[in-house]
Design a protein around this motif. Sequence first.
Motif, short mmCIF file in Angstrom:
data_model
loop_
_atom_site.label_atom_id
_atom_site.label_comp_id
_atom_site.label_asym_id
_atom_site.label_seq_id
_atom_site.Cartn_x
_atom_site.Cartn_y
_atom_site.Cartn_z
N VAL A 23 0.88 -1.17 0.00
CA VAL A 23 0.00 0.00 0.00
C VAL A 23 0.91 1.22 0.00
O VAL A 23 1.47 1.59 1.02
CB VAL A 23 -0.93 0.02 1.23
CG1 VAL A 23 -1.94 1.15 1.11
CG2 VAL A 23 -1.63 -1.32 1.39
N GLU A 24 1.07 1.83 -1.17
CA GLU A 24 2.07 2.89 -1.34
C GLU A 24 1.58 3.92 -2.35
O GLU A 24 1.23 3.58 -3.47
CB GLU A 24 3.39 2.26 -1.81
CG GLU A 24 4.47 3.23 -2.23
CD GLU A 24 4.92 4.13 -1.11
OE1 GLU A 24 4.63 5.35 -1.21
OE2 GLU A 24 5.55 3.64 -0.15
N ASN A 25 1.57 5.19 -1.92
CA ASN A 25 1.10 6.27 -2.78
C ASN A 25 2.10 6.62 -3.87
O ASN A 25 1.71 7.03 -4.97
CB ASN A 25 0.81 7.52 -1.92
CG ASN A 25 0.25 8.66 -2.73
OD1 ASN A 25 -0.55 8.45 -3.63
ND2 ASN A 25 0.67 9.88 -2.42
N ASP A 26 3.38 6.46 -3.61
CA ASP A 26 4.43 6.79 -4.57
C ASP A 26 4.62 5.61 -5.53
O ASP A 26 5.06 4.54 -5.13
CB ASP A 26 5.74 7.09 -3.84
CG ASP A 26 6.84 7.59 -4.75
OD1 ASP A 26 7.21 6.86 -5.69
OD2 ASP A 26 7.31 8.72 -4.53
N VAL A 27 4.27 5.82 -6.80
CA VAL A 27 4.30 4.74 -7.78
C VAL A 27 5.71 4.16 -7.93
O VAL A 27 5.89 2.95 -8.02
CB VAL A 27 3.78 5.23 -9.15
CG1 VAL A 27 3.91 4.14 -10.20
CG2 VAL A 27 2.33 5.69 -9.04
N GLY A 28 6.71 5.05 -7.94
CA GLY A 28 8.09 4.58 -8.09
C GLY A 28 8.53 3.72 -6.93
O GLY A 28 9.11 2.65 -7.12
N VAL A 44 3.04 -10.32 -5.30
CA VAL A 44 2.82 -8.95 -4.83
C VAL A 44 1.66 -8.29 -5.56
O VAL A 44 1.54 -8.37 -6.78
CB VAL A 44 4.09 -8.09 -5.03
CG1 VAL A 44 3.88 -6.69 -4.46
CG2 VAL A 44 5.30 -8.75 -4.38
N SER A 45 0.80 -7.64 -4.77
CA SER A 45 -0.25 -6.77 -5.30
C SER A 45 0.03 -5.36 -4.81
O SER A 45 0.53 -5.17 -3.69
CB SER A 45 -1.64 -7.22 -4.83
OG SER A 45 -1.91 -8.53 -5.25
N LYS A 46 -0.27 -4.34 -5.65
CA LYS A 46 0.00 -2.96 -5.28
C LYS A 46 -1.28 -2.14 -5.35
O LYS A 46 -2.04 -2.27 -6.32
CB LYS A 46 1.04 -2.32 -6.21
CG LYS A 46 2.34 -3.08 -6.35
CD LYS A 46 3.37 -2.28 -7.10
CE LYS A 46 2.95 -1.89 -8.50
NZ LYS A 46 2.77 -3.01 -9.40
N VAL A 47 -1.52 -1.31 -4.34
CA VAL A 47 -2.61 -0.33 -4.36
C VAL A 47 -2.05 0.99 -3.85
O VAL A 47 -1.06 1.02 -3.13
CB VAL A 47 -3.81 -0.78 -3.50
CG1 VAL A 47 -4.43 -2.05 -4.04
CG2 VAL A 47 -3.40 -0.95 -2.04
N GLY A 48 -2.72 2.08 -4.24
CA GLY A 48 -2.20 3.39 -3.89
C GLY A 48 -3.04 4.17 -2.92
O GLY A 48 -2.70 5.32 -2.58
N ASP A 68 1.30 7.59 4.76
CA ASP A 68 0.89 8.82 4.07
C ASP A 68 0.18 8.46 2.77
O ASP A 68 0.80 8.27 1.72
CB ASP A 68 2.12 9.69 3.78
CG ASP A 68 2.78 10.17 5.06
OD1 ASP A 68 2.06 10.70 5.93
OD2 ASP A 68 4.01 10.00 5.20
N LEU A 69 -1.14 8.36 2.86
CA LEU A 69 -1.97 7.98 1.72
C LEU A 69 -2.88 9.14 1.33
O LEU A 69 -3.21 9.99 2.16
CB LEU A 69 -2.79 6.74 2.08
CG LEU A 69 -1.97 5.50 2.48
CD1 LEU A 69 -2.87 4.38 2.99
CD2 LEU A 69 -1.14 5.01 1.30
N ASP A 73 -5.78 8.30 6.37
CA ASP A 73 -4.54 8.21 7.11
C ASP A 73 -4.21 6.73 7.30
O ASP A 73 -5.08 5.92 7.60
CB ASP A 73 -4.68 8.89 8.47
CG ASP A 73 -3.35 8.95 9.21
OD1 ASP A 73 -2.99 7.95 9.86
OD2 ASP A 73 -2.69 10.00 9.13
N GLY A 74 -2.93 6.39 7.10
CA GLY A 74 -2.53 4.99 7.22
C GLY A 74 -2.82 4.38 8.57
O GLY A 74 -3.07 3.18 8.68
#
Length: 235
Positions: A23-28, A44-48, A68-69, A73-74
């Motif tokens: 769970v990460e807002n920064d795509v990079g 792995v699965s990714k969500v923003g 920091d989403l 709030d995380g």
Amino acid sequence: MEPGTMVRGGIPVSRNGWRVLVVENDVGDAEVLAGGLRRQGHKVSKVGTGGEALRVFNDADLVLIDLDLPDLDGLEVCRSIRTVGDTPVIAVTKRGSELDRVLGLHAGADDYLVKPYGFRELMARMEAVMRRMRPQPKAADVIVHGRLRIDASSRQVTMDGKSVELTRKEFQLLHLLASQAGSVIPRKQIMARVWGDSWSRRTLDTHVSSLRSKLGSTEWIITVRGVGFRLGEGE
């Protein structure tokens, strides 16, 4: 080294890998982390966003969450995950004060890692959290029921020798039924054992329906009206 662990690139990892939700807002940052985890054998699965995380976390063995989403709030996401289940959560964030760490752990995170961090340290923390949260059952903990084989040590299910991919809760539900094969397990007992304090008739019925579909027959899980469920013999 723990049973079921191997070394890849000098880093101890689970032999069977885990399903990790990033769970990460920064795509990079998300892509770099996901790439490293996949090279260690994990799925792995990714969500923003926090909202997306709350919709899909039940399908993960472990959640790595930036606090920091953009939408929630995380810390609130951690609290929500902990309220409805026991999925392990590691906060991976730039919030590095002692108060931030305390708040994260109180919100339900099982561990807390501050950016920037070393990948080896992350892997070690993941191993430690999974070891605490899901200790290895005895090697003999294998249930064979007709064409169905359930291995609790590796959390693998096979039908006629072919792998059946299950979510964490689906596996827990099937293993519970198989461990008491021949007995009818009441709904309330199933909910308490698999979902803890999160009571929902719809949730149980949805998972039963999904299990029947993945096992290829409605006869694998028999509904005993007004009581609960028992493991069947398939077709």
